[in-house]
Scaffold this active site. Structure first.
Site, PDB file in Angstrom:
ATOM      1  N   LYS A 191       0.853  -1.189   0.000  1.00 24.51           N
ATOM      2  CA  LYS A 191       0.000   0.000   0.000  1.00 24.51           C
ATOM      3  C   LYS A 191       0.885   1.234   0.000  1.00 24.51           C
ATOM      4  O   LYS A 191       1.164   1.847   1.031  1.00 24.51           O
ATOM      5  CB  LYS A 191      -0.931  -0.005   1.215  1.00 24.51           C
ATOM      6  N   SER A 390      -8.518  -0.474  -5.138  1.00 24.50           N
ATOM      7  CA  SER A 390      -8.751  -0.093  -3.747  1.00 24.50           C
ATOM      8  C   SER A 390     -10.254   0.107  -3.519  1.00 24.50           C
ATOM      9  O   SER A 390     -11.028  -0.825  -3.701  1.00 24.50           O
ATOM     10  CB  SER A 390      -7.936   1.154  -3.391  1.00 24.50           C
TER      11      SER A 390
END
Length: 591
Positions: A191, A390
């Site tokens: 991430k 996401s």
């Protein structure tokens, strides 16, 4: 008194000018709205296509389009929906003899280019010609143009063919100079959306994932050109890797283009192809005008008089709470649209078109809930655009089926939060200090004028951990996988559509038309009509509620050109510092 009168007079003049300009614009809007009449296409016409603007999912109802007194009387910037529709119409239109694909810059993601490219390949099945020409071939435009029967370049033109690259701007050095610390709370090894705030270069994990998906996209790019131009893929790789194509003549030599021509020679060639005398004007029609022709659209969209409906719900842009628009996903707007199609008995199936890098985790969850409820009463199929990552993947994962393009960017299953500590900026740089009182130990949690305490950081980390657990649980439930497996392919890692198919994040590769077919099949429909949601507001509604923002956006886009996306990214940074985010690390654009 004299100065007061000057001020009053200036104010009155200013108000009067604003009123006059607003009135003229309103008249222009009314005139344009009333001018959308059916046009007749001349025989032996050429459909003229040029992409010199950022392609959105749907053609916007922009009240500034085609207003000649503002110097904006150019063809409308069409959305992907109308671009594909015009190409389908041209396929079976006897008045259209071929398509001329003129110099374009393809300021969009690879999946959008892929959809248009596939539509052009389908058009060629009609036996009509497709000619491409440019003075400058970017790699994105060449990928599109490579399917043409003939590809030409200006003799002094530029041909870019060097391979793909991805670059990230790191802000840590600038933040350090300003005395700002980015306090990061995240879950996910990959991430990397927070890396620009805390690092000066890519982490090893991020470098590995970018290398992986960039190579996947590049392999698809080379395969497509290889098939279209009948050139060995390894040879294409070698041409790019050794910078073999440096002059237009090199592109001809190695078979990437068919010849060197000036624009006048292209026009002469098109006249010859359409049987027009050299002395006469070439009969051509631009896509914007062509959409107003009375030629019925071809294909299997089944636009009949049937009472059955398939709804396409467009979710495009960053995800946030509240109302949205054509370029931003507002959880309230999309939720209303999903509720409306869910309760409409005429709507038998839903296609959720997702083109989003994600955004607010809370807003994403609100939309996910509506997708879940819709799935219980009627089929819902997801069609992924350039990016569905996401939060964009989160709102998609509950659907019956997910369809992506090979070069769609997806995955990025992770969550993060960024809270700035601006103490040094305030104290050392500006000489500003703060003091106050509070009724509880955590009453000022999130105060940017000081660093987080260990206890506060733990509170935020627990919140982010819970968000990630909810995310992976939702994906596991939607995809029929274990949460442990989703965690293993999650961790914020980004995948292409091709890669996502292999690991089970999507069900098949295809475009929005394939998603419509899938929805119709699942609903048992043979005849149906397509309807789009959220409903786009009329030009007069948009004029009444916010013309100022339209004017501002139009001229900012005109000034910044392809850099407008960077401007939007900078604006988006401030949003990341408000609530936990389900957002992919960056936007991927291949030129």
């Amino acid at each position: 008194m004299k100065q007061f009168l000057k001020f009053v007079l200036a104010t009155v003049v200013g108000i009067t000018l604003v009123f006059i300009v607003g009135f003229l614009i309103l008249l222009g809007i009314i005139g344009v709205a009333g001018s959308d009449k059916t046009i007749e296409v001349d025989s032996n016409s050429v459909l003229y296509i040029k992409f010199d603007y950022a392609i959105t999912e749907r053609t916007p109802n922009n009240p500034l389009n085609n207003l000649p007194f503002l110097g904006l009387d150019k063809p409308r910037d069409l959305g992907l929906n109308d671009i594909l529709a015009s190409i389908r119409k041209a396929k079976n239109d006897d008045h259209i003899k071929g398509i001329f694909l003129d110099e374009s810059y393809m300021m969009n993601g690879q999946a959008t280019t892929e959809e248009i490219r596939n539509a052009l390949i389908d058009f060629k099945k009609s036996g009509k010609f497709l000619v491409a020409y440019s003075e400058i071939y970017t790699q994105g435009f060449y990928y599109l143009a490579s399917v043409a029967d003939k590809v030409y370049i200006n003799p002094k033109g530029i041909f870019e063919f060097r391979g793909f690259s991805s670059e990230i701007t790191f802000l840590k050095g600038a933040l350090d100079k300003l005395g700002i610390e980015a306090q990061v709370i995240k879950v996910g090894t990959y991430k990397s959306a927070v890396e620009p705030f805390v690092l000066t270069k890519m982490s090893d994990a991020n470098r590995m994932q970018v290398t992986s998906y960039l190579n996947s996209m590049y392999d698809h790019f080379l395969t497509g050109i290889s098939n279209a131009r009948h050139i060995n893929k390894d040879s294409l790789f070698n041409y790019a890797n050794t910078a073999r194509i440096q002059q237009p003549e090199d592109a001809v030599k190695y078979g990437l283009v068919d010849g060197l021509k000036y624009k006048d020679e292209i026009i002469a060639d098109l006249k010859h192809r359409t049987g027009v005398d050299k002395k006469d004007d070439l009969a051509g029609v631009e896509m914007d005008a062509y959409l107003k022709s009375n030629t019925p659209e071809s294909g299997d969209t089944k636009q009949t008089g049937s009472k059955n409906r398939i709804a396409i719900v467009y979710a495009s842009g960053e995800i946030s709470g509240g109302e949205g628009d054509d370029n931003n996903i507002g959880s309230e707007t999309i939720s209303k649209a999903l509720r409306k199609v869910r309760t409409d008995d005429k709507v038998k199936a839903v296609v959720l078109r997702v083109n989003s890098p994600g955004g607010s985790s809370l807003a994403s969850d609100v939309i996910w809930r509506e997708v879940m409820l819709t799935k219980k009463v009627k089929p819902i199929i997801v069609s992924m655009g350039d990016v569905a990552a996401s939060g964009g993947y989160y709102i998609a994962c509950a659907a019956d089926s997910i369809i992506a393009e090979p070069n769609t960017i997806t995955g990025s299953i992770g969550i993060f939060a960024v809270l700035p500590n601006m103490q040094k900026l305030f104290n050392d740089k500006l000489g500003v200090t703060f003091d106050g009182v509070k009724t509880g130990k955590y009453a000022d949690l999130g105060d940017v004028s000081r660093p987080l305490t260990p206890e506060e950081r733990l509170i935020l980390q627990n919140s982010v951990n819970r968000g990630y657990d909810d995310f992976t649980k939702a994906v596991a439930q939607g995809r029929g996988k274990t949460q442990e497996y989703i965690n293993s392919i999650g961790q914020g890692r980004v995948w292409t559509g091709t890669q996502a198919l292999k690991i089970g994040l999507v069900d098949r590769l295809g475009n929005v038309k394939d998603a419509v077919r899938s929805a119709a099949k699942k609903a048992g429909l043979k005849d149906y009509k397509l309807v789009s949601y959220p409903e786009q507001k009329s030009t007069l509604d948009r004029f009444g509620e916010g013309l100022t923002s339209e004017v501002k956006a139009h001229f900012v886009k005109a000034e910044l050109g392809e850099n407008y996306g960077i401007y939007q990214q900078i604006k988006g940074v401030t949003k990341m510092m408000r609530t936990p985010q389900m957002r992919m690390p960056y936007d991927v654009v291949i030129k």
